[in-house]
Design a protein around this motif. Structure first.
Motif, short mmCIF file in Angstrom:
data_model
loop_
_atom_site.label_atom_id
_atom_site.label_comp_id
_atom_site.label_asym_id
_atom_site.label_seq_id
_atom_site.Cartn_x
_atom_site.Cartn_y
_atom_site.Cartn_z
N LYS A 18 -17.80 11.37 -9.26
CA LYS A 18 -18.18 10.16 -8.52
C LYS A 18 -17.93 8.91 -9.35
N LYS A 19 -18.23 9.00 -10.63
CA LYS A 19 -18.02 7.86 -11.52
C LYS A 19 -16.53 7.55 -11.64
N ALA A 20 -15.71 8.58 -11.77
CA ALA A 20 -14.26 8.39 -11.88
C ALA A 20 -13.72 7.76 -10.60
N GLU A 21 -14.19 8.21 -9.45
CA GLU A 21 -13.74 7.65 -8.17
C GLU A 21 -14.19 6.19 -8.04
N TYR A 22 -15.41 5.89 -8.48
CA TYR A 22 -15.91 4.51 -8.43
C TYR A 22 -15.05 3.61 -9.31
N VAL A 23 -14.74 4.05 -10.51
CA VAL A 23 -13.92 3.25 -11.43
C VAL A 23 -12.51 3.07 -10.85
N ARG A 24 -11.97 4.10 -10.24
CA ARG A 24 -10.63 4.03 -9.64
C ARG A 24 -10.61 2.99 -8.52
N THR A 25 -11.61 3.01 -7.65
CA THR A 25 -11.64 2.03 -6.56
C THR A 25 -11.89 0.63 -7.10
N LEU A 26 -12.71 0.53 -8.15
CA LEU A 26 -12.95 -0.78 -8.76
C LEU A 26 -11.66 -1.34 -9.33
N HIS A 27 -10.86 -0.52 -10.00
CA HIS A 27 -9.58 -0.96 -10.56
C HIS A 27 -8.62 -1.40 -9.46
N GLU A 28 -8.62 -0.69 -8.34
CA GLU A 28 -7.76 -1.08 -7.22
C GLU A 28 -8.15 -2.45 -6.68
N LYS A 29 -9.45 -2.68 -6.57
CA LYS A 29 -9.93 -3.99 -6.08
C LYS A 29 -9.55 -5.10 -7.05
N VAL A 30 -9.71 -4.84 -8.33
CA VAL A 30 -9.37 -5.84 -9.34
C VAL A 30 -7.88 -6.13 -9.32
N ARG A 31 -7.06 -5.09 -9.23
CA ARG A 31 -5.61 -5.27 -9.19
C ARG A 31 -5.19 -6.10 -7.96
N THR A 32 -5.81 -5.81 -6.82
CA THR A 32 -5.52 -6.56 -5.60
C THR A 32 -5.90 -8.03 -5.75
#
Length: 54
Positions: A18-32
């Motif tokens: 869950k933590k890895a998925e949260y960080v992955r989605t957070l990175h996608e938002k930041v990149r966008t």
């Protein structure tokens, strides 16, 4: 990264997947957001310039 801005439930969650998925989605938002800002800066920098295409 500022950990205080994370939700309390995310900071206390010890489940690795869950933590890895949260960080992955957070990175996608930041990149966008970074890409949007770059486009805004480029548009503002080129405002009023004449572009000649030959």
């Amino acid at each position: 990264m500022d950990l205080l801005s994370l939700l309390m439930s995310e900071r206390l969650n010890l489940d690795g997947k869950k933590k890895a998925e949260y960080v992955r989605t957070l990175h996608e938002k930041v990149r966008t957001n970074i890409e949007k800002k770059i486009q805004q800066y480029t548009k503002q920098a080129n405002k009023g310039k004449i572009i000649l295409i030959m």
